[in-house]
Structures are given as structure tokens and as C-alpha cells.
Write a protein that holds these residues in place. Structure first.
Motif, mmCIF file in Angstrom:
data_model
loop_
_atom_site.group_PDB
_atom_site.id
_atom_site.type_symbol
_atom_site.label_atom_id
_atom_site.label_comp_id
_atom_site.label_asym_id
_atom_site.label_seq_id
_atom_site.Cartn_x
_atom_site.Cartn_y
_atom_site.Cartn_z
ATOM 1 N N SER A 71 32.170 -5.510 -7.580
ATOM 2 C CA SER A 71 32.213 -6.784 -6.860
ATOM 3 C C SER A 71 31.995 -6.556 -5.363
ATOM 4 C CB SER A 71 33.554 -7.464 -7.116
ATOM 5 O OG SER A 71 33.644 -8.653 -6.391
ATOM 6 N N GLY A 72 32.597 -5.503 -4.836
ATOM 7 C CA GLY A 72 32.401 -5.168 -3.423
ATOM 8 C C GLY A 72 30.959 -4.803 -3.123
ATOM 9 N N ARG A 73 30.343 -4.060 -4.043
ATOM 10 C CA ARG A 73 28.939 -3.700 -3.844
ATOM 11 C C ARG A 73 28.055 -4.937 -3.868
ATOM 12 N NH1 ARG A 73 27.217 0.813 -7.872
ATOM 13 N NH2 ARG A 73 25.215 0.384 -6.897
ATOM 14 N N ILE A 74 28.372 -5.874 -4.754
ATOM 15 C CA ILE A 74 27.583 -7.103 -4.817
ATOM 16 C C ILE A 74 27.758 -7.901 -3.535
ATOM 17 C CG2 ILE A 74 27.406 -9.342 -5.974
ATOM 18 C CD1 ILE A 74 27.986 -7.857 -8.603
ATOM 19 N N ARG A 75 29.012 -7.980 -3.053
ATOM 20 C CA ARG A 75 29.271 -8.740 -1.816
ATOM 21 C C ARG A 75 28.562 -8.125 -0.620
ATOM 22 N NH1 ARG A 75 34.384 -9.459 -3.828
ATOM 23 N NH2 ARG A 75 35.147 -7.586 -2.839
ATOM 24 N N SER A 76 28.548 -6.790 -0.562
ATOM 25 C CA SER A 76 27.970 -6.136 0.607
ATOM 26 C C SER A 76 26.473 -5.888 0.460
ATOM 27 C CB SER A 76 28.677 -4.804 0.857
ATOM 28 O OG SER A 76 28.402 -3.898 -0.196
ATOM 29 N N SER A 77 25.891 -6.276 -0.660
ATOM 30 C CA SER A 77 24.471 -6.044 -0.895
ATOM 31 C C SER A 77 23.638 -6.823 0.118
ATOM 32 C CB SER A 77 24.112 -6.477 -2.319
ATOM 33 O OG SER A 77 22.744 -6.256 -2.532
ATOM 34 N N ARG A 78 22.794 -6.104 0.795
ATOM 35 C CA ARG A 78 21.947 -6.728 1.792
ATOM 36 C C ARG A 78 20.470 -6.535 1.407
ATOM 37 N NH1 ARG A 78 26.193 -7.411 4.140
ATOM 38 N NH2 ARG A 78 27.358 -6.585 5.790
ATOM 39 N N VAL A 79 20.204 -6.549 0.156
ATOM 40 C CA VAL A 79 18.861 -6.283 -0.334
ATOM 41 C C VAL A 79 17.966 -7.491 -0.096
ATOM 42 C CG1 VAL A 79 17.528 -5.745 -2.395
ATOM 43 C CG2 VAL A 79 19.780 -4.783 -2.103
ATOM 44 N N GLN A 80 16.861 -7.239 0.494
ATOM 45 C CA GLN A 80 15.789 -8.221 0.582
ATOM 46 C C GLN A 80 14.724 -7.677 -0.341
ATOM 47 O OE1 GLN A 80 16.201 -10.990 2.236
ATOM 48 N NE2 GLN A 80 18.168 -10.278 2.999
ATOM 49 N N LEU A 81 14.829 -8.018 -1.585
ATOM 50 C CA LEU A 81 14.071 -7.358 -2.642
ATOM 51 C C LEU A 81 12.568 -7.387 -2.391
ATOM 52 C CD1 LEU A 81 14.561 -5.864 -5.252
ATOM 53 C CD2 LEU A 81 14.424 -8.008 -6.465
ATOM 54 N N GLU A 82 12.048 -8.539 -2.105
ATOM 55 C CA GLU A 82 10.597 -8.663 -1.929
ATOM 56 C C GLU A 82 10.102 -7.815 -0.764
ATOM 57 O OE1 GLU A 82 7.235 -12.199 -1.621
ATOM 58 O OE2 GLU A 82 9.336 -12.699 -1.943
ATOM 59 N N SER A 83 10.757 -7.922 0.377
ATOM 60 C CA SER A 83 10.300 -7.150 1.539
ATOM 61 C C SER A 83 10.527 -5.653 1.345
ATOM 62 C CB SER A 83 10.997 -7.638 2.813
ATOM 63 O OG SER A 83 12.393 -7.474 2.691
ATOM 64 N N ASP A 84 11.588 -5.264 0.640
ATOM 65 C CA ASP A 84 11.818 -3.838 0.385
ATOM 66 C C ASP A 84 10.740 -3.263 -0.528
ATOM 67 O OD1 ASP A 84 14.012 -3.850 1.968
ATOM 68 O OD2 ASP A 84 15.491 -3.658 0.359
#
Length: 181
Positions: free
Chosen positions: A77-90
């Protein structure tokens, strides 16, 4: 007590002996059966104690497993909350840094429910011609460097090119999760 003593003294010696033997045998039987009863109660008490100890150990094991599962859930849950993935741009940045041309990228994110805390972001990526080692480099770059982010490859299709057997057409679906805001 005096009446009992006077009655015993008024008996004949053979009656006194028979009564004494009867009392002795009765006492011995009382002691034998009493000790057997105490031993049986002791055995049953020790069996109950062993069963209780076994149940206690099982409860402790279950409690440890529960605590471990709860900690994993909180970490996820913490990993999901802190996820800063911008999938398309990455994905575009990783492909660009490796010189890979992305033919098509479509958003296939499902519609989140009203009460859902998380929503899934899903992209279908198509690369028309790529070698397997270059594809492996791209996937490694996308997945291995994500220590705190949750990225998942949902589908993967690799088809050999008819005209160039060294290259494949790669189609894959990647997804990540975000808080529903």
C-alpha cells in the motif's frame, strides 16, 4: 470414639484379627485405587497441558503469519501511495534512450469504480521491428530500475517478422496503479 474402642476391646481375639485384616486390606485397596485415580488425573492433566501448548504454538505461528501478511500489505500500500510513475513518458524515454521506435501506444485503462481507492493505468505498446536482445534491454530498463514503483507486464506477444527473421513484432501491455482522486 470411646464407644468404638470399648466395642473393639470386647471382641474376641480372632474377631479382632479378622477386623484388623479387613481394615488393612481396605486401607491398602483405598491407597492403590486412590493412587491409580490420581495417576490417571495427572495423565489427563498432562495431556490437556500438551494439547493447550500445541494450540498455543499454532496460534503463535498463525499470529506471526498474519503479522507478516499485514506488513506486506502495508508495504505494498505504501509503494502504491508513493508511486510516481508516469508510465507513458517513462516508456517513451526508455525507448528513446535505446533508439527504439514505438509504433503505437494505446491507453487501455479500465474505468475505475466510484468507491475504488486505486485506479489502474494500462497501456498497449506495439513495436514493429526489434531484435530480442534489444527488447530484453528495453524491458530491463523499464522494470529493473523501479525499486519503489509498481509496474506490471500484463500481456506479451512476440511474433517473428516474415521478411527479417532476426526481428520480432512486440506487443505488450504494461500497467501501474494510482490513487483514485
Amino acid at each position: 470414639m470411646k464407644a468404638l474402642t470399648s466395642w473393639f476391646s470386647s471382641l474376641s481375639p480372632s474377631d479382632k484379627r479378622a477386623l484388623s485384616i479387613l481394615a488393612g486390606v481396605s486401607l491398602v485397596m483405598f491407597l492403590v485405587f486412590g493412587s491409580m485415580s490420581v495417576r490417571g488425573m495427572n495423565r489427563s492433566a498432562s495431556l490437556r497441558a500438551e494439547q493447550a501448548e500445541k494450540q498455543f504454538k499454532e496460534v503463535l505461528t498463525l499470529a506471526k503469519d498474519f503479522a507478516s501478511a499485514k506488513a506486506q500489505k502495508e508495504a505494498l500500500s505504501g509503494r502504491i501511495r508513493s508511486s510516481r510513475v508516469q508510465l507513458e513518458s517513462d516508456i517513451e524515454a526508455a525507448a528513446g534512450s535505446l533508439g527504439i521506435e514505438i509504433h503505437d501506444m494505446k491507453n487501455q485503462s479500465p474505468v475505475p469504480g466510484k468507491g475504488d481507492e486505486l485506479r489502474e493505468e494500462r497501456l498497449r505498446i506495439t513495436i514493429k521491428a526489434i531484435t530480442l536482445d534489444r527488447f530484453a534491454e528495453l524491458m530491463s530498463k523499464l522494470l529493473d530500475k523501479r525499486s519503489g514503483d509498481l509496474i506490471r507486464v500484463r500481456e506479451l506477444s512476440l511474433k517473428t517478422q516474415f521478411d527479417d527473421r532476426e526481428k520480432v513484432k512486440a506487443t505488450f501491455v504494461m500497467s501501474t496503479w494510482r490513487r483514485n482522486s
